[in-house]
Design a protein around this motif. Structure first.
Motif, PDB file in Angstrom:
ATOM      1  N   PHE A  87       1.891  -5.790   5.404  1.00  9.37           N
ATOM      2  CA  PHE A  87       2.730  -5.948   6.595  1.00  9.37           C
ATOM      3  C   PHE A  87       3.373  -7.340   6.638  1.00  9.37           C
ATOM      4  O   PHE A  87       4.510  -7.496   7.080  1.00  9.37           O
ATOM      5  CB  PHE A  87       1.921  -5.667   7.864  1.00  9.37           C
ATOM      6  CG  PHE A  87       1.584  -4.207   8.015  1.00  9.37           C
ATOM      7  CD1 PHE A  87       2.594  -3.260   8.071  1.00  9.37           C
ATOM      8  CD2 PHE A  87       0.270  -3.764   8.073  1.00  9.37           C
ATOM      9  CE1 PHE A  87       2.314  -1.903   8.189  1.00  9.37           C
ATOM     10  CE2 PHE A  87      -0.027  -2.406   8.187  1.00  9.37           C
ATOM     11  CZ  PHE A  87       0.996  -1.473   8.236  1.00  9.37           C
ATOM     12  N   LEU A 127       8.446  -1.510   4.670  1.00  9.00           N
ATOM     13  CA  LEU A 127       7.475  -0.639   5.348  1.00  9.00           C
ATOM     14  C   LEU A 127       7.434   0.730   4.675  1.00  9.00           C
ATOM     15  O   LEU A 127       6.367   1.352   4.584  1.00  9.00           O
ATOM     16  CB  LEU A 127       7.829  -0.509   6.841  1.00  9.00           C
ATOM     17  CG  LEU A 127       7.605  -1.776   7.666  1.00  9.00           C
ATOM     18  CD1 LEU A 127       8.163  -1.612   9.076  1.00  9.00           C
ATOM     19  CD2 LEU A 127       6.112  -2.129   7.747  1.00  9.00           C
ATOM     20  N   GLY A 146       3.327   5.962   9.079  1.00 12.43           N
ATOM     21  CA  GLY A 146       3.600   5.079  10.215  1.00 12.43           C
ATOM     22  C   GLY A 146       4.608   5.700  11.173  1.00 12.43           C
ATOM     23  O   GLY A 146       5.510   6.409  10.749  1.00 12.43           O
ATOM     24  N   VAL A 190       7.050   4.439  14.488  1.00 20.23           N
ATOM     25  CA  VAL A 190       7.493   3.360  15.373  1.00 20.23           C
ATOM     26  C   VAL A 190       7.247   3.817  16.820  1.00 20.23           C
ATOM     27  O   VAL A 190       7.789   4.834  17.243  1.00 20.23           O
ATOM     28  CB  VAL A 190       8.994   3.054  15.164  1.00 20.23           C
ATOM     29  CG1 VAL A 190       9.462   1.989  16.151  1.00 20.23           C
ATOM     30  CG2 VAL A 190       9.266   2.623  13.730  1.00 20.23           C
ATOM     31  N   ILE A 213       3.324   1.627  15.026  1.00 21.02           N
ATOM     32  CA  ILE A 213       3.938   0.355  14.650  1.00 21.02           C
ATOM     33  C   ILE A 213       4.878  -0.120  15.756  1.00 21.02           C
ATOM     34  O   ILE A 213       5.684   0.671  16.276  1.00 21.02           O
ATOM     35  CB  ILE A 213       4.723   0.504  13.323  1.00 21.02           C
ATOM     36  CG1 ILE A 213       3.788   1.085  12.255  1.00 21.02           C
ATOM     37  CG2 ILE A 213       5.298  -0.817  12.863  1.00 21.02           C
ATOM     38  CD1 ILE A 213       4.408   1.260  10.897  1.00 21.02           C
ATOM     39  N   VAL A 217       7.806  -2.868  16.335  1.00 19.96           N
ATOM     40  CA  VAL A 217       8.667  -3.746  15.531  1.00 19.96           C
ATOM     41  C   VAL A 217       9.632  -4.543  16.409  1.00 19.96           C
ATOM     42  O   VAL A 217      10.158  -4.051  17.393  1.00 19.96           O
ATOM     43  CB  VAL A 217       9.534  -2.942  14.516  1.00 19.96           C
ATOM     44  CG1 VAL A 217       8.683  -2.216  13.519  1.00 19.96           C
ATOM     45  CG2 VAL A 217      10.487  -1.983  15.204  1.00 19.96           C
ATOM     46  N   LEU A 272       5.896  -7.910  13.747  1.00 21.61           N
ATOM     47  CA  LEU A 272       5.354  -6.546  13.717  1.00 21.61           C
ATOM     48  C   LEU A 272       3.968  -6.548  14.351  1.00 21.61           C
ATOM     49  O   LEU A 272       3.235  -7.535  14.215  1.00 21.61           O
ATOM     50  CB  LEU A 272       5.084  -6.139  12.276  1.00 21.61           C
ATOM     51  CG  LEU A 272       6.155  -5.623  11.350  1.00 21.61           C
ATOM     52  CD1 LEU A 272       5.546  -5.430   9.971  1.00 21.61           C
ATOM     53  CD2 LEU A 272       6.710  -4.309  11.870  1.00 21.61           C
ATOM     54  N   ILE A 292       0.645  -3.658  14.361  1.00 22.82           N
ATOM     55  CA  ILE A 292       0.246  -2.359  13.813  1.00 22.82           C
ATOM     56  C   ILE A 292      -1.150  -2.020  14.314  1.00 22.82           C
ATOM     57  O   ILE A 292      -2.056  -2.850  14.294  1.00 22.82           O
ATOM     58  CB  ILE A 292       0.209  -2.394  12.263  1.00 22.82           C
ATOM     59  CG1 ILE A 292       1.585  -2.746  11.725  1.00 22.82           C
ATOM     60  CG2 ILE A 292      -0.241  -1.062  11.676  1.00 22.82           C
ATOM     61  CD1 ILE A 292       1.752  -4.192  11.426  1.00 22.82           C
TER      62      ILE A 292
END
Ligand code: FBP
Length: 318
Positions: free
Chosen positions: A11, A46, A53, A55, A84, A86, A106, A108
């Motif tokens: 990451f 990513l 993942g 978002v 995630i 961002v 980021l 996570i």
């Protein structure tokens, strides 16, 4: 359940590449180009990671490509499921104007562990560690919150420092703080760094008290949770935004979210400097190489570190 520590470096690479991408637009007076300069490399990095993942905190919602939008799937789709958050470029204006405190960031967590919220405003109060849980409340008057904080810190209100985002909408907060002789440190933008100014060895501020971006609130919560800090946030939603919030599963539009409701478990946070600021140094162009600096946190592993890496331009960016 904790996140395997091998993911931290992967990451970090994503925010490093995003920061380098944005750095090409420092001082170029083009916020949108700078943002895109960060988004594209972040997405590329990513997408290399073995993970499924999603978002949950992004730059906008579906149909708003090229942003990293809420609901976008990232990674090879083989591996653990992550939520995630961002912000490929926090401080688009700072970058465009070559001012301090722009970074790529980021957060996570395991799927289901991050609050999924639309890209709207959020009222926020953030405070540092070693304070009674849920000490402050957005529904208290500013005066009451300041008294509670002062008592908990064994200080007088006039000994407290508050960070406030300089906006017209904060007129009342500023008036109340001024009446109590609380020292106000204003920021012009960049309220992730503002909220994080209450943590660390010698925090610049005792409290962050403002309304800023909702995504920035959840991302700041990720870092605060690694320090045992606190934040309470409440989304500010107009009628159209309420429809968007409903689609993300939000039923109570007036809900106040405490930190444990924004970050429900283990979390990784990485912020790579674009321009030098409170969290990290900016991207340094060394001629053939870029030197990048990242502030990285991993809650369950108790990792709090600042690391620098060198990227050869000809290998990585041709
Ligand atoms: P961008 O870098 O995405 O432009 O955000 C900068 C920022 O200052 C955030 O840190 C903050 O949460 C938000 O904008 C405040 O929004 P506004 O400028 O509309 O008050």
């Amino acid at each position: 359940m904790s996140i395997n520590s091998k993911y931290l470096n992967l990451f970090i690479k994503a925010t490093e590449k995003a920061a380098i991408g944005a750095s090409k637009f420092i001082g170029k007076k083009d916020k949108i180009a700078a943002d895109k300069g960060a988004v594209d490399p972040m997405r590329r990095e990513l997408n290399k990671i073995n993970m499924e993942g999603t978002v949950v905190i992004g730059e906008g919602e579906m149909d708003e490509a090229p942003m990293l939008y809420i609901g976008e799937k990232l990674g090879t789709l083989k591996g653990p499921k992550f939520d995630i958050a961002v912000d490929p470029l926090e401080g688009t204006k700072f970058t465009a104007n070559n001012e301090p405190n722009a970074f790529s960031v980021l957060a996570i967590a395991k799927k289901g562990d991050l609050l999924s919220a639309p890209d709207t405003y959020m009222e926020k109060i953030a405070i540092g560690s070693n304070l009674p849980k849920n000490l402050l409340d957005l529904d208290n008057s500013v005066e009451k919150n300041i008294h509670l904080l002062a008592n908990a810190k064994n200080k007088r209100p006039s000994e407290l420092k508050a960070c406030v985002l300089k906006r017209q909408r904060h007129e009342n907060i500023i008036k109340e703080l001024t009446k109590m002789n609380v020292k106000i440190n204003y920021i012009t933008d960049g309220d992730i760094a503002g909220a994080l100014s209450v943590i660390g060895k010698d925090p610049k501020n005792d409290i962050y008290y403002s309304t800023g971006g909702g995504p920035e609130g959840v991302i700041a919560a990720a870092a605060l949770s690694c320090y045992g800090g606190q934040i309470q946030g409440r989304l500010v939603l107009d009628d159209e935004e309420k429809i968007r919030a409903k689609k993300l599963g939000i039923k109570n539009f007036k809900k106040k979210y405490n930190i444990d409701e924004m970050i429900k478990g283990d979390v990784i946070f990485c912020a790579t400097g674009v321009t030098t600021g409170d969290l990290a140094n900016g991207v340094e162009d060394l001629g053939n190489e870029f030197n990048v600096t990242t502030f990285a946190l991993h809650r369950s592993k108790k990792i709090i570190k600042t690391i620098s890496n060198i990227y050869n331009k000809w290998i990585h960016f041709l």
